[in-house]
Design a protein around this motif. Structure first.
Motif, PDB file in Angstrom:
ATOM      1  N   ASN A  86      -2.008 -18.779  63.371  1.00 24.06           N
ATOM      2  CA  ASN A  86      -1.144 -17.839  64.098  1.00 24.06           C
ATOM      3  C   ASN A  86      -0.027 -17.240  63.244  1.00 24.06           C
ATOM      4  OD1 ASN A  86      -2.605 -17.978  66.477  1.00 24.06           O
ATOM      5  ND2 ASN A  86      -1.501 -19.822  67.137  1.00 24.06           N
ATOM      6  N   GLN A  87      -0.236 -17.150  61.959  1.00 20.79           N
ATOM      7  CA  GLN A  87       0.739 -16.516  61.067  1.00 20.79           C
ATOM      8  C   GLN A  87       0.243 -15.109  60.743  1.00 20.79           C
ATOM      9  OE1 GLN A  87       1.379 -18.970  57.646  1.00 20.79           O
ATOM     10  NE2 GLN A  87       2.370 -20.584  58.817  1.00 20.79           N
ATOM     11  N   LYS A  88       0.534 -14.189  61.644  1.00 23.41           N
ATOM     12  CA  LYS A  88       0.123 -12.794  61.481  1.00 23.41           C
ATOM     13  C   LYS A  88       1.364 -11.914  61.401  1.00 23.41           C
ATOM     14  CE  LYS A  88      -4.207 -13.224  64.005  1.00 23.41           C
ATOM     15  NZ  LYS A  88      -5.071 -12.642  65.029  1.00 23.41           N
ATOM     16  N   PHE A  89       1.295 -10.897  60.561  1.00 22.99           N
ATOM     17  CA  PHE A  89       2.361  -9.896  60.532  1.00 22.99           C
ATOM     18  C   PHE A  89       1.787  -8.615  59.955  1.00 22.99           C
ATOM     19  CE2 PHE A  89       2.610 -11.539  56.278  1.00 22.99           C
ATOM     20  CZ  PHE A  89       3.049 -10.489  55.504  1.00 22.99           C
ATOM     21  N   ASN A  90       2.578  -7.550  60.035  1.00 23.91           N
ATOM     22  CA  ASN A  90       2.104  -6.278  59.487  1.00 23.91           C
ATOM     23  C   ASN A  90       3.202  -5.578  58.715  1.00 23.91           C
ATOM     24  OD1 ASN A  90       3.781  -5.022  61.332  1.00 23.91           O
ATOM     25  ND2 ASN A  90       2.158  -4.356  62.676  1.00 23.91           N
ATOM     26  N   ARG A  91       2.772  -4.643  57.891  1.00 21.48           N
ATOM     27  CA  ARG A  91       3.669  -3.730  57.182  1.00 21.48           C
ATOM     28  C   ARG A  91       3.303  -2.344  57.661  1.00 21.48           C
ATOM     29  NH1 ARG A  91       7.151  -7.159  55.225  1.00 21.48           N
ATOM     30  NH2 ARG A  91       6.499  -8.413  53.474  1.00 21.48           N
ATOM     31  N   GLN A  92       4.313  -1.534  57.968  1.00 21.66           N
ATOM     32  CA  GLN A  92       4.042  -0.218  58.536  1.00 21.66           C
ATOM     33  C   GLN A  92       4.956   0.826  57.924  1.00 21.66           C
ATOM     34  OE1 GLN A  92       4.570   0.030  62.781  1.00 21.66           O
ATOM     35  NE2 GLN A  92       3.345   1.877  62.923  1.00 21.66           N
ATOM     36  N   VAL A 126       9.373  -3.596  48.923  1.00 23.35           N
ATOM     37  CA  VAL A 126       8.739  -2.283  48.787  1.00 23.35           C
ATOM     38  C   VAL A 126       7.362  -2.380  49.421  1.00 23.35           C
ATOM     39  CG1 VAL A 126       7.873  -0.539  47.181  1.00 23.35           C
ATOM     40  CG2 VAL A 126       9.928  -1.822  46.618  1.00 23.35           C
ATOM     41  N   LEU A 127       7.050  -1.435  50.302  1.00 23.76           N
ATOM     42  CA  LEU A 127       5.741  -1.441  50.948  1.00 23.76           C
ATOM     43  C   LEU A 127       4.651  -1.171  49.923  1.00 23.76           C
ATOM     44  CD1 LEU A 127       6.621   0.517  54.190  1.00 23.76           C
ATOM     45  CD2 LEU A 127       6.159  -1.918  53.974  1.00 23.76           C
ATOM     46  N   PRO A 128       3.450  -1.745  50.114  1.00 20.32           N
ATOM     47  CA  PRO A 128       2.350  -1.517  49.166  1.00 20.32           C
ATOM     48  C   PRO A 128       1.998  -0.029  49.054  1.00 20.32           C
ATOM     49  CG  PRO A 128       1.776  -3.245  50.749  1.00 20.32           C
ATOM     50  CD  PRO A 128       3.062  -2.634  51.214  1.00 20.32           C
ATOM     51  N   ILE A 129       1.489   0.357  47.910  1.00 18.46           N
ATOM     52  CA  ILE A 129       1.085   1.748  47.677  1.00 18.46           C
ATOM     53  C   ILE A 129       0.078   2.188  48.725  1.00 18.46           C
ATOM     54  CG2 ILE A 129      -0.228   3.219  46.093  1.00 18.46           C
ATOM     55  CD1 ILE A 129       1.252   1.887  43.807  1.00 18.46           C
ATOM     56  N   ASP A 130      -0.778   1.259  49.178  1.00 18.94           N
ATOM     57  CA  ASP A 130      -1.815   1.575  50.169  1.00 18.94           C
ATOM     58  C   ASP A 130      -1.257   2.202  51.438  1.00 18.94           C
ATOM     59  OD1 ASP A 130      -3.379   0.278  48.365  1.00 18.94           O
ATOM     60  OD2 ASP A 130      -3.950  -1.370  49.676  1.00 18.94           O
ATOM     61  N   ILE A 131      -0.042   1.861  51.809  1.00 14.34           N
ATOM     62  CA  ILE A 131       0.472   2.373  53.085  1.00 14.34           C
ATOM     63  C   ILE A 131       1.647   3.336  52.932  1.00 14.34           C
ATOM     64  CG2 ILE A 131      -0.395   0.426  54.424  1.00 14.34           C
ATOM     65  CD1 ILE A 131       2.444  -0.645  54.560  1.00 14.34           C
ATOM     66  N   GLN A 132       1.974   3.726  51.726  1.00 14.36           N
ATOM     67  CA  GLN A 132       3.013   4.749  51.554  1.00 14.36           C
ATOM     68  C   GLN A 132       2.481   6.076  52.097  1.00 14.36           C
ATOM     69  OE1 GLN A 132       6.107   4.347  50.431  1.00 14.36           O
ATOM     70  NE2 GLN A 132       5.891   2.239  49.755  1.00 14.36           N
ATOM     71  N   PRO A 133       3.288   6.858  52.829  1.00 13.30           N
ATOM     72  CA  PRO A 133       2.814   8.156  53.349  1.00 13.30           C
ATOM     73  C   PRO A 133       2.494   9.164  52.240  1.00 13.30           C
ATOM     74  CG  PRO A 133       4.849   7.490  54.424  1.00 13.30           C
ATOM     75  CD  PRO A 133       4.614   6.532  53.304  1.00 13.30           C
ATOM     76  N   SER A 134       3.235   9.100  51.147  1.00 14.82           N
ATOM     77  CA  SER A 134       3.012  10.003  50.020  1.00 14.82           C
ATOM     78  C   SER A 134       2.331   9.226  48.898  1.00 14.82           C
ATOM     79  CB  SER A 134       4.347  10.556  49.523  1.00 14.82           C
ATOM     80  OG  SER A 134       4.179  11.278  48.319  1.00 14.82           O
ATOM     81  N   SER A 135       1.528   9.913  48.104  1.00 11.72           N
ATOM     82  CA  SER A 135       0.905   9.244  46.957  1.00 11.72           C
ATOM     83  C   SER A 135       1.941   8.976  45.866  1.00 11.72           C
ATOM     84  CB  SER A 135      -0.228  10.095  46.398  1.00 11.72           C
ATOM     85  OG  SER A 135       0.287  11.281  45.840  1.00 11.72           O
TER      86      SER A 135
END
Length: 188
Positions: A64-70, A116-125
């Motif tokens: 039950n250790q779930k989380f997200n980055r958005q 810092v959020l991962p590159i995968d989820i950044q809105p800009s490249s």
């Protein structure tokens, strides 16, 4: 106007599926607007920009250790041009060279608290991209057309206070057949 929903739960390194144990999935909701302008008959100038309503990476560490980055925000701005060369009228063939530049217009290096959020989820490249394309359109009959779109995209290095990274170059070759069932529904 364009809308896209994407959901990914498999990851690959080159052409091999890899097992990222802790990443459950990545999904996003995205919309974009494209404008086209034809200053002369065979020339097309376009611009498009988009917005990510949410770009989310979900993690599952078990027990039950779930989380997200958005992240959310404006994506990159792309400006391009295409010129339709009808050099081969006798052969019903059109060649369309094109060029597009992508500018990192959106926010990059978004943070989640101190992370810092991962590159995968950044809105800009976060980088400039240059794309060269060559499209071939061959009309076989009034009802059938073959289209081959070929592009090469070259990414520049991302160099910010928090990120030093370079995406790989992207090469795309596609072949499409278009059949007109009803003339009123034709796209070409």
């Amino acid at each position: 106007m364009f809308y896209q929903h994407s959901y990914s739960n498999e990851y690959y390194e080159k052409n091999q599926k890899t097992d990222f144990k802790y990443i459950d999935n990545l999904h996003y909701n995205f919309t974009s607007v494209m404008l086209n302008y034809h200053p002369i008959t065979n020339l097309n100038i376009s611009a498009d920009i988009g917005y990510f309503f949410d770009k989310t990476q979900n993690f599952d560490f078990g027990k039950n250790q779930k989380f997200n980055r958005q992240a959310q925000g404006i994506s990159d701005l792309a400006v391009g041009t295409q010129y339709f060369l009808d050099l081969f009228d006798n052969y019903k063939t059109t060649i369309v060279p094109g060029f597009k530049i992508t500018l990192p217009a959106g926010q990059f290096d978004q943070m989640d608290g101190p992370v810092v959020l991962p590159i995968d989820i950044q809105p800009s490249s976060g980088n400039f991209k240059y794309e060269f394309g060559l499209t071939f359109i061959k009309t076989i009959s009034n009802q059938f057309t073959i289209l081959s779109a070929n592009t090469a995209e070259f990414s520049q290095r991302i160099q910010t206070e928090r990120t030093n990274y370079k995406y790989g170059n992207l090469y795309n070759i596609s072949l499409t057949g278009i059949y007109k069932f009803i003339d009123e529904l034709s796209i070409l």
